[in-house]
Design a protein around this motif. Sequence first.
Motif: not given
Length: 85
Positions: A4-10, A58-69
């Motif tokens: 498991r990965r540690v979440p970027p905000h943590v 990384w957190a910002q990129e993840r949010r962008r990818q979720e919005q695109v999805r």
Amino acid sequence: MFGRRVPPHVVFAGSLLLALACAALAFVAFSRGSLIWGALAGVLAVWFTVDAVRSYGWAQERRRQEQVRAQEEAQRDADRAARRR
């Protein structure tokens, strides 16, 4: 490491706290005249600051990818609804 990965905000919060602690230790060490310990703590403060900036990215990129999805799914649903009519 364990599947498991540690979440970027943590990672961001932990790195930021460690950077602040190292910066404080560097300040104390330099003010007491200990150059080696001050330099070591300063290097670690910079290291953790860079890590915090990277994890924020990384957190910002993840949010962008979720919005695109989400937009793609909404478009697919709209296309399916249009075909059914």
